[in-house]
Each structure stands twice: as C-alpha cells, then as structure tokens.
Design an enzyme around this catalytic site. Structure first.
Site, short mmCIF file in Angstrom:
data_model
loop_
_atom_site.label_atom_id
_atom_site.label_comp_id
_atom_site.label_asym_id
_atom_site.label_seq_id
_atom_site.Cartn_x
_atom_site.Cartn_y
_atom_site.Cartn_z
N ARG A 106 2.78 1.67 3.54
CA ARG A 106 2.12 1.13 4.37
C ARG A 106 2.52 1.62 5.72
NH1 ARG A 106 1.74 -5.59 4.82
NH2 ARG A 106 4.07 -5.11 5.20
N ASP A 107 3.64 2.27 5.58
CA ASP A 107 3.48 3.94 7.33
C ASP A 107 4.02 5.11 6.88
OD1 ASP A 107 3.70 3.90 9.72
OD2 ASP A 107 6.13 3.01 10.07
N LEU A 108 3.42 5.66 5.64
CA LEU A 108 3.51 6.89 5.66
C LEU A 108 2.96 8.06 6.60
CD1 LEU A 108 2.23 6.72 1.54
CD2 LEU A 108 4.40 7.19 2.66
N ASN B 90 7.91 10.29 7.88
CA ASN B 90 9.50 9.55 6.78
C ASN B 90 9.14 10.36 5.31
OD1 ASN B 90 9.69 7.69 8.49
ND2 ASN B 90 7.21 6.15 7.99
N THR C 202 1.61 3.88 11.64
CA THR C 202 0.91 4.42 12.43
C THR C 202 0.22 4.19 12.68
OG1 THR C 202 3.13 5.31 11.81
CG2 THR C 202 2.14 6.79 13.25
#
Length: 187
Positions: free
Chosen positions: A11-13, A17, A65
């Site tokens: 959920r935040d690639l 990261n 993001t």
C-alpha cells in the site's frame, strides 16, 4: 509477488521503498502500511467512514504516497493486490519519464489529480520509449482495477516477456510489428 502470494499488500510502494543491491537483489522496505487481506475487514473498517479517524488504515483514511497511489486508494476505499500493481506501474512510469506520474505544489493537489484523471500519457512524454513497454505501464496503471494485472506475479511475467523480446499481452501488435519481430528472431 511473494507478498501477494501470501495475500499481503504493501500500500505504499514508491521508488524510495525499493532497494536494489550490488548483485541485482531487490528488497522492498517500509511495510508499515501493509495489510493482510486474508484477515478480511476489521470491525472498524466494516463500519465505514465514521470510524476512519480511529483506525488509520480504515475506510475513509487516505494512506500512502499520493504520486504513486491508485485512484481507489486516493478515494479511501479498500484496496487489494491491484493497488500495488498500480504503484509498480507508477514506478515504471517514473523510471521512463524521469518524474513521478503526478506532480503538484501540495499533497492535496496531487491527491486531487490522482482522483480526477490519469497522468500524462508516457508515450507523449517519452516518444522513444518501446511501445510494448508503454503498454505494460499503461495496463499496470489502469484507472479501473479490473483492467490491471491481478498481482505483481503477472506484471513480472509480462516484464520478463518484454525483456526477452517476446510479445507482451498488454500491447496490440500490428501485422507489420509481428512480421518485424519474427524477422529479427529468425534471421
């Protein structure tokens, strides 16, 4: 792909990261917003927007993001593996274009842009980009989750076909393109 096989989504690639080591090994970091989809919705999530403030990852809470998040995540609705596929497509977009798919002065403006429409077509920004690679990015970043690759595994397989010079499923090849590829492979 491994996380998706375990029904875990990141959920935040984002580019920051994903680390690539000296020998090509890839490590995904910052799993703070990860979700185990096999657990289903928590009580807080099933209650809807009213409880979102009490549950950071509940329905109604926008997390992640913005420049790399899919529209459904920007709209704060539950997401699945296809949200990570979108983010991976957005990272590929960034690699090809040299900039994030969405850019604006404020986070709110980026979120608004994500919610209202697709980013500028990558083919317009980078006309020299391989058309079949552009098709892969476009499919990975489809506005409708049903039009995306179902998991990172399918996206990886498609990228492997591209890298090995095979036809990719996302691209509609013309007869001339098919003939040219055949001629190149069978000199």
């Amino acid at each position: 792909a491994f996380a998706h096989s375990q029904r875990i989504i990141h959920r935040d690639l984002t580019p920051s990261n994903i680390l690539v080591g000296a020998y090509g090994e890839t490590v995904v970091i910052d799993w703070g917003l990860a979700k185990d989809l096999s657990e289903g919705l928590s009580e807080d999530e099933s209650e809807g927007d009213a409880s979102a403030s009490a549950n950071l990852t509940g329905v109604g809470a926008v997390i992640g993001t913005p420049a790399y998040m899919p529209p459904e995540q920007a709209h704060a609705v539950p997401v699945d593996e296809r949200a990570d596929v979108y983010a991976l497509g957005a990272i590929l977009y960034h690699l090809l274009a040299g900039e994030a798919p969405y850019r604006a002065a404020t986070t709110r403006d980026v979120l608004r842009a994500v919610k209202t429409g697709p980013p500028p077509p990558i083919g317009d920004l980078v006309p020299q980009a391989p058309r079949d690679l552009v098709s892969i990015v476009t499919k990975a970043m489809a506005r409708d989750p049903n039009d995306r690759y179902p998991t990172a595994r399918e996206l990886t397989e498609e990228l492997n076909r591209f890298q090995t010079g095979n036809l990719v499923e996302a691209h509609a090849y013309s007869g001339a393109e098919r003939a040219l590829r055949f001629a190149r492979r069978n000199r």
